[in-house]
Design a protein around this motif. Structure first.
Motif, short mmCIF file in Angstrom:
data_model
loop_
_atom_site.label_atom_id
_atom_site.label_comp_id
_atom_site.label_asym_id
_atom_site.label_seq_id
_atom_site.Cartn_x
_atom_site.Cartn_y
_atom_site.Cartn_z
N THR A 72 -14.02 -1.53 1.11
CA THR A 72 -13.53 -0.88 2.33
C THR A 72 -14.50 0.15 2.89
O THR A 72 -14.11 1.02 3.67
CB THR A 72 -12.16 -0.21 2.08
N ASP A 118 -7.96 -9.34 0.66
CA ASP A 118 -8.80 -8.79 -0.41
C ASP A 118 -8.31 -7.42 -0.85
O ASP A 118 -8.17 -7.14 -2.05
CB ASP A 118 -10.26 -8.69 0.06
N GLU A 119 -8.07 -6.54 0.11
CA GLU A 119 -7.64 -5.18 -0.23
C GLU A 119 -6.25 -5.21 -0.86
O GLU A 119 -5.96 -4.43 -1.78
CB GLU A 119 -7.67 -4.29 1.01
N ARG A 158 -12.54 -1.07 -4.60
CA ARG A 158 -11.99 -0.74 -3.29
C ARG A 158 -12.98 0.07 -2.47
O ARG A 158 -13.11 -0.12 -1.25
CB ARG A 158 -10.68 0.04 -3.42
N ARG A 205 0.83 -1.21 0.00
CA ARG A 205 0.00 0.00 0.00
C ARG A 205 0.87 1.26 0.00
O ARG A 205 0.58 2.22 -0.71
CB ARG A 205 -0.95 0.02 1.20
#
Length: 515
Positions: A456, A368-369, A452, A220
């Protein structure tokens, strides 16, 4: 560069000093950290107890103002939703985010100092944890309280102090530095930490930076740092070449009773979670089936037009298309469409009197993210088929087997009108500082951002995508007749995209964010 006196940070760095030590023989009466066991115990506190998610989520386009007649709000929530400088005190306020992060950093630095004294060779894993926690807490601070990193203006955009040593004085002087400086130091700490981290030192892996959690953070960070190849590399260490085996079992979650407690408990205990973070927070109450906070919330209107129930390249979406569908609450002054993941917990300090603390558990990193991080990185590298393969691996698991072709993605986003103040849609005008090619690359990015945003929801990450991609945010207020009016607009390069520094810190001499 302006030099500043931030006694506030100094006091945080001295968090382990006894309040009764003023008359002690030794002025700096910290507990001695002189063993591996003590270092490991110290590092338990290198994880912030502050929660940024409520501030960033309510600042984003994931909430509407459900109308002046709705009484379920507070001045604090109004200030967040309207992008005002926050003056009110709450469990989730900027001061708590700031204190929590710098307090955690102080513990990381204390551990690093002790490791240097005791011998780094025997404490490599502990050093890795100390470095990665120091990097992560600075990552939160710079992304919440500063403009987002970009290769253009970040060499002059105001940063935050990067604390690399423990404080031993009560009147230190710091420079605020730049966003570029902070990102470079975060990168240095991450690169030093990754080879050292070992899961073997943890008693409960869920609350520590394991190898997978560290690589998810590194992925990230590099995505935000515009280092697409590194983001792809690090994400691949988490989700592997066979991501379908790593993802959350959404169908199992959907098979549970449709009640908040069973599903949130299952969510925070799933193997797809890479790190758990506890905090004293109202977020589970705010994004729960309560009237509390219902004026500014994720409304059915947003769900229909932009998020959970908006169409995707493979077709229209309804609750039945999900393996784990949204919870819709509609009534007088209660308009919330929720994606239940965040528990509302109450810790009683006096069960008889019924008093205690509101708490919650957030999951900062999931498989997942991280897969969507890799999909975005691949799209930015021009690896269109590979990016779509990751998106399909995610969507076929999240929904009931739904996948899209590249033609469908291009047709859908090319024909979808851009969101406007008059008519909202999921397709926002993107104005990043990096190069984004029109056509397939931009359409894939629209798709990644939408995936996303849905995945999220309520977690606050949408705010950082808004900042990264220069997305304009109108704040819609829903009127009594069901129509909506735009009451304010957060512009592409709006100064308010950097949350204002806490008032106490500014009062201590710290330079405030420009407005």
């Amino acid at each position: 560069m302006k030099r500043i006196n931030i006694l506030f940070i100094a006091l945080l760095a001295l968090i382990t000093v006894s309040c009764d030590s003023f008359l002690d023989e030794t002025p700096d009466n910290r507990a001695e950290v002189d063993s591996q066991l003590k270092i490991r115990k110290l590092l338990v506190s290198a994880y912030s107890t502050g929660n940024y998610a409520l501030v960033t989520e309510v600042s984003s386009d994931n909430v509407d103002d459900n109308g002046k007649s709705n009484p379920n709000t507070t001045r604090f929530y109004e200030q967040i939703a309207n992008w005002e400088d926050i003056t009110e005190v709450e469990n989730d306020d900027p001061k708590t985010i700031w204190e929590g992060a710098y307090g955690a950093i102080a513990h990381s630095n204390e551990a690093l100092a002790a490791i240097a004294e005791l011998g780094e060779a025997e404490l490599a894993a502990e050093k890795g944890e100390a470095l990665i926690t120091r990097a992560y807490n600075h990552f939160i601070l710079v992304n919440v309280f500063c403009q987002h990193y970009n290769t253009g203006s970040s060499s002059s955009d105001l940063g935050i102090p990067y604390m690399e040593t423990s404080e031993t004085t009560l009147n230190p002087q710091y420079e605020r530095g730049t966003v570029k400086d902070v990102y470079e130091k975060i990168n240095t700490d991450i690169e030093a930490a990754l080879p050292l981290i070992s899961d073997d030192i943890y008693e409960v892996n869920a609350y520590h930076f394991t190898k997978k959690a560290a690589y998810a953070f590194a992925a990230r960070f590099n995505l935000y740092y515009e280092k697409w190849a590194k983001a792809k590399e690090y994400a691949s260490k988490v989700v592997t070449d066979n991501p379908s085996t790593q993802l959350r079992d959404w169908a199992a979650l959907g098979a549970l009773p449709r009640q908040p407690d069973p599903v949130t408990n299952a969510y925070i205990n799933d193997a797809a979670n890479l790190l758990a973070a506890t905090s004293g927070s109202n977020i589970g109450l705010y994004f729960g089936a309560y009237y509390h906070g219902s004026r500014y919330n994720h409304s059915r209107k947003i769900a229909d037009e932009q998020t959970l129930l908006a169409p995707l390249p493979f077709g229209g979406i309804s609750g039945s298309d999900y393996n784990f569908g949204p919870f819709v609450y509609a009534g007088t002054n209660l308009d919330k469409t929720l994606f239940y993941k965040i528990p509302f917990l109450f810790e009683y300090t006096d069960p008889v009197a019924g008093i205690g603390y509101r708490r919650s558990v957030m999951i900062p990193f999931t498989t997942d993210e991280t897969l969507l991080v890799r999909a975005e990185a691949k799209a930015m590298l021009g690896e269109n088929d590979a990016a779509l393969a990751d998106l399909n691996a995610w969507s076929s698991n999240f929904f009931k087997g739904n996948e899209a072709t590249l033609t469908q993605v291009n047709d859908f986003y090319s024909n979808l009108p851009f969101s406007s103040e008059v008519s909202a849609s999921q397709k926002k005008r993107l104005s990043p500082k990096f190069t984004l090619a029109t056509g397939t690359q931009e359409n894939l990015i629209h798709y990644v951002l939408q995936c996303r945003r849905v995945l999220t929801l309520h977690e606050g990450l949408r705010w950082f995508d808004i900042k990264r991609y220069g997305i304009e945010v109108p704040r819609y207020q829903i009127q009594a007749d069901g129509t909506s009016t735009v009451i304010d607009v957060l512009e592409v390069e709006d100064l308010r995209k950097a949350i204002q520094i806490p008032q106490d810190v500014v009062s201590a001499g710290f330079e405030a964010n420009p407005r």
